[in-house]
Enzyme design. Structure first.
Site, PDB file in Angstrom:
ATOM      1  N   GLU A 179       0.827  -1.220   0.000  1.00  0.00           N
ATOM      2  CA  GLU A 179       0.000   0.000   0.000  1.00  0.00           C
ATOM      3  C   GLU A 179       0.857   1.264   0.000  1.00  0.00           C
ATOM      4  O   GLU A 179       0.813   2.075   0.923  1.00  0.00           O
ATOM      5  CB  GLU A 179      -0.943  -0.004   1.209  1.00  0.00           C
ATOM      6  CG  GLU A 179      -1.989  -1.089   1.119  1.00  0.00           C
ATOM      7  CD  GLU A 179      -3.140  -0.941   2.091  1.00  0.00           C
ATOM      8  OE1 GLU A 179      -4.222  -1.485   1.814  1.00  0.00           O
ATOM      9  OE2 GLU A 179      -2.969  -0.279   3.125  1.00  0.00           O
ATOM     10  N   GLU A 372      -5.751  -8.093  -1.143  1.00  0.00           N
ATOM     11  CA  GLU A 372      -6.455  -7.922   0.136  1.00  0.00           C
ATOM     12  C   GLU A 372      -7.900  -7.585  -0.152  1.00  0.00           C
ATOM     13  O   GLU A 372      -8.191  -6.721  -0.983  1.00  0.00           O
ATOM     14  CB  GLU A 372      -5.875  -6.763   0.963  1.00  0.00           C
ATOM     15  CG  GLU A 372      -4.541  -7.020   1.574  1.00  0.00           C
ATOM     16  CD  GLU A 372      -4.070  -5.875   2.465  1.00  0.00           C
ATOM     17  OE1 GLU A 372      -4.921  -5.160   3.041  1.00  0.00           O
ATOM     18  OE2 GLU A 372      -2.851  -5.693   2.566  1.00  0.00           O
TER      19      GLU A 372
HETATM   20  C1  BGP Z   1      -4.564  -2.557   4.743  1.00  0.00           C
HETATM   21  C2  BGP Z   1      -3.268  -3.139   5.185  1.00  0.00           C
HETATM   22  C3  BGP Z   1      -3.351  -4.322   6.070  1.00  0.00           C
HETATM   23  C4  BGP Z   1      -4.631  -4.480   6.809  1.00  0.00           C
HETATM   24  C5  BGP Z   1      -5.873  -4.035   6.101  1.00  0.00           C
HETATM   25  C6  BGP Z   1      -7.133  -3.978   6.920  1.00  0.00           C
HETATM   26  O1  BGP Z   1      -4.487  -1.180   4.839  1.00  0.00           O
HETATM   27  O2  BGP Z   1      -2.401  -3.447   4.115  1.00  0.00           O
HETATM   28  O3  BGP Z   1      -2.179  -4.391   6.805  1.00  0.00           O
HETATM   29  O4  BGP Z   1      -4.585  -4.447   8.139  1.00  0.00           O
HETATM   30  O5  BGP Z   1      -5.702  -2.822   5.466  1.00  0.00           O
HETATM   31  O6  BGP Z   1      -7.159  -2.833   7.688  1.00  0.00           O
HETATM   32  P1  BGP Z   1      -7.459  -2.836   9.225  1.00  0.00           P
HETATM   33  O7  BGP Z   1      -6.534  -3.825   9.824  1.00  0.00           O
HETATM   34  O8  BGP Z   1      -7.184  -1.475   9.667  1.00  0.00           O
HETATM   35  O9  BGP Z   1      -8.872  -3.217   9.345  1.00  0.00           O
END
Ligand code: BGP
Length: 474
Positions: A179, A372
Site C-alpha cells: 500500500e 487484500e
Molecule cells: C490494509 C493493510 C493491512 C490491513 C488491512 C485492513 O491497509 O495493508 O495491513 O490491516 O488494510 O485494515 P485494518 O486492519 O485497519 O482493518
C-alpha cells in the site's frame, strides 16, 4: 469455468500484524512495533506524535500479535486444508537486517523465512512475498529519519537483494512495498517519518515517495536479474472515488483523488512520473530532489503486475462540508447513501471492486492481483466456541462474484485473490484484535488476553468449497 485453472486463491497476512516475537531470533524493533493500542495510535501513525520506544502505560499489540512466529506450521496446515494455492505474507525487515544498516544479514531471520517457504512448498502453496509491509527498522528512523532520507534506497535495495537471492527457487511472486500510497496518509507507518513542527509535510512525503519509487524499481531490476522467472508487483490501497453528484466539479474532484493513489502506480507500472504530478509539484512549490540517473532507473524496471487491496469505494465532492462524512476511513470520504457500512464505517461495495478492476486494467494493461479484501467484523463464538460468520461469507461471496464478472464480462486479466487476515490478526488501523477478518478464529482480545488457540469458523468450510470449485460454487 470463468477463472483459469491456475487462478491463485488464498489469503494474506503481514509480519507485524501476525508474527509477534519482535525481539526473538536477533530481531530488533521497527516502526510498527511501536504503534500503541488506543487513541494515540492514529497520531503516532501519522507521524504527529513521536514514539520511538515502548512507553509505560501503553499496550503494543504487535509485540506478541497472534504468535505466528511460533505457530506458523499449524497455521500453514490450516491454510493447506482450505486448499490455498497462494499465501501472501511479508518479511520483517528488522528480522533480516535488525538495524537496517548492518553490514551482514541476520542468519536466524533468513532461516526463519526459509523454513516457512519450505513448509509452504510441502503443500504446493505458492508464496507471494511483500518485502516491506509497513515496516522500517527503528534504527533507520532514529539515525537517518526513515524514508525521507535518500540513503534508505541503498538499505532497502541491499535488503531486497539479500532476500531475492536467498529465496531464489522458493519464491517467485514479489511485492516491493505494501500500500505504497499510505505514505501520504500515515507517514510513520508508510515511511518511518516523524515530523517536526516546522516541516513542509507535503514536500517530505513526496520526497520519501520518490525514494520508495526508485527503491522499488531497483528491487524489480534485481529480481529480474536474479531469476527471469520472478514476477514483481506494486501494491496500492485501492478503491475508486465516486463523485457525490454529477456536478462537473465533483467529477473533477473524483479524478484528482483517484490520482493521489494512482500517482504511485503510474510510476511503478509505466516507469515515469505522470505529468499531472510534475505539474502539482511545480504549482505547490514542492522541491523534490531527484538524481540524474533516477529517470532511467524508473524507466528500466516497471513492474510485471499490479496488485491492490480493496475494502470499499470512496465518495467525494468539491464541497465536502455540505455532506455527512463516512467514518473510519483513512481517506477522507463522504457517506454514500446507496451503500451499507461495516461496523467500522467502511462502505460495502462489491460492484466497486469490479469497477476498480476495470479502471486499473484500462489504465495499466497489466495483469492484476487482488491481494487484500475482506470484512472486518466483531465475531462472537457460540457456547461451543464456534463462529457462524454468515455476514463474512455474504461479503466475500459478493466480492468474488464481482471479480468473476470483471474477468468474464469485461475481460480483465486477473492472476489471483487473497483475502485479508485469513487467520484473525491485529488490525493495522486500530490495533484491535476484535476487528476480525479470518476464516480461523484466534482466542485473543484487544488487551492481549486469551489462549491464542485457533478455531475454524463457518467461513473456513465455505472458502474451502469456493477454492475446490475454482470459484464456481459460492
Ligand atoms: C490494509 C493493510 C493491512 C490491513 C488491512 C485492513 O491497509 O495493508 O495491513 O490491516 O488494510 O485494515 P485494518 O486492519 O485497519 O482493518
Amino acid at each position: 469455468m470463468v477463472l483459469s485453472k491456475d487462478f491463485l486463491w488464498g489469503g494474506a497476512t503481514a509480519a507485524n500484524q501476525a508474527e509477534g516475537g519482535v525481539l526473538e531470533g536477533g530481531r530488533k524493533l521497527s516502526n510498527v512495533d511501536l504503534l500503541p493500542y488506543g487513541p494515540d495510535r492514529k497520531k503516532v501513525a501519522a507521524g504527529d506524535m513521536e514514539m520511538l520506544e515502548w512507553q509505560e502505560g501503553y499496550y503494543y499489540p504487535a509485540k506478541e500479535a497472534i504468535d505466528m512466529y511460533y505457530r506458523y506450521m499449524d497455521d500453514i496446515q490450516l491454510f493447506a486444508e482450505m486448499g490455498f494455492k497462494v499465501y501472501r505474507m511479508s518479511l520483517s525487515w528488522s528480522r533480516i537486517f535488525p538495524d537496517g544498516d548492518d553490514s551482514e544479514p541476520n542468519e536466524e531471520g533468513l532461516a526463519f523465512y526459509e523454513a516457512i517457504f519450505k513448509e509452504l512448498k510441502k503443500y504446493n502453496i505458492e508464496p507471494l512475498v511483500t518485502i516491506a509491509h509497513f515496516d522500517v527498522p527503528l534504527h533507520l528512523i532514529k539515525e537517518y529519519g526513515g524514508w525521507k532520507n535518500r540513503i534508505l534506497v541503498d538499505f532497502y535495495t541491499r535488503y531486497a537483494k539479500t532476500v531475492i537471492n536467498r529465496y531464489k527457487g522458493l519464491v517467485k511472486y514479489w511485492l516491493t512495498i505494501n500500500e505504497i500510497n499510505i505514505l501520504l496518509h500515515q507517514p510513520f507507518v508508510g515511511g518511518g517519518i516523524v515530523f517536526e513542527e516546522w516541516d513542509n509535510k507535503q514536500e517530505i512525503k513526496y520526497q520519501a515517495a520518490h525514494h520508495q519509487l526508485v527503491a522499488s524499481a531497483l528491487a524489480t531490476k534485481i529480481a529480474h536479474e536474479v531469476d527471469p522467472e520472478n514476477m514483481v508487483g506494486c501494491m496500492l490501497a485501492g478503491g475508486s472515488h465516486y463523485p457525490y453528484t454529477c456536478r462537473p466539479e465533483d467529477y473533477q474532484e473524483s479524478i484528482n483523488r483517484d490520482r493521489e493513489g494512482y500517482f504511485f502506480i503510474d510510476v511503478q507500472a509505466r516507469g515515469k512520473y505522470p505529468n499531472y504530478a510534475l505539474k502539482k509539484f511545480e504549482r505547490e512549490n514542492l522541491t523534490i530532489q531527484m538524481e540524474a540517473e533516477d529517470k532511467d532507473i524508473l524507466a528500466a524496471s516497471p513492474v510485471d503486475f499490479v496488485t491492490f487491496s480493496y475494502y470499499c469505494s470512496r465518495t467525494v465532492s468539491a464541497h465536502p462540508s455540505d455532506y455527512e462524512e463516512a467514518t473510519g476511513n483513512l481517506f477522507p470520504s463522504i457517506k454514500n447513501k446507496h451503500l451499507a457500512s461495516t461496523e467500522w464505517g467502511w462502505q460495502i461495495d462489491p460492484l466497486g471492486l469490479r469497477n476498480s478492476l476495470n479502471q486499473m486494467y484500462d489504465r495499466y494493461q497489466k495483469p492484476l492481483f487482488i491481494v487484500e479484501n475482506g470484512l472486518g467484523a466483531f465475531d462472537v463464538p457460540n457456547e461451543n466456541g464456534y463462529v457462524e460468520d454468515d455476514y463474512r461469507i455474504n461479503y466475500l461471496k459478493k466480492h468474488i462474484q464481482a471479480l468473476k464478472d470483471a474477468v468474464e464480462i469485461d475481460g480483465v486479466e486477473l492472476l489471483g485473490y487473497t483475502t485479508w487476515g485469513c487467520v484473525d490478526l491485529v488490525s493495522a488501523s486500530t490495533g484491535q484484535m476484535s476487528k476480525r477478518y479470518g476464516f480461523i478464529y484466534v482466542d485473543r482480545d484487544d488487551e492481549g488476553n486469551g489462549t491464542l488457540e485457533r478455531t475454524k469458523k463457518k467461513s473456513f468450510g465455505w472458502y474451502k468449497k469456493v477454492i475446490a470449485s475454482n470459484g464456481e460454487e459460492l
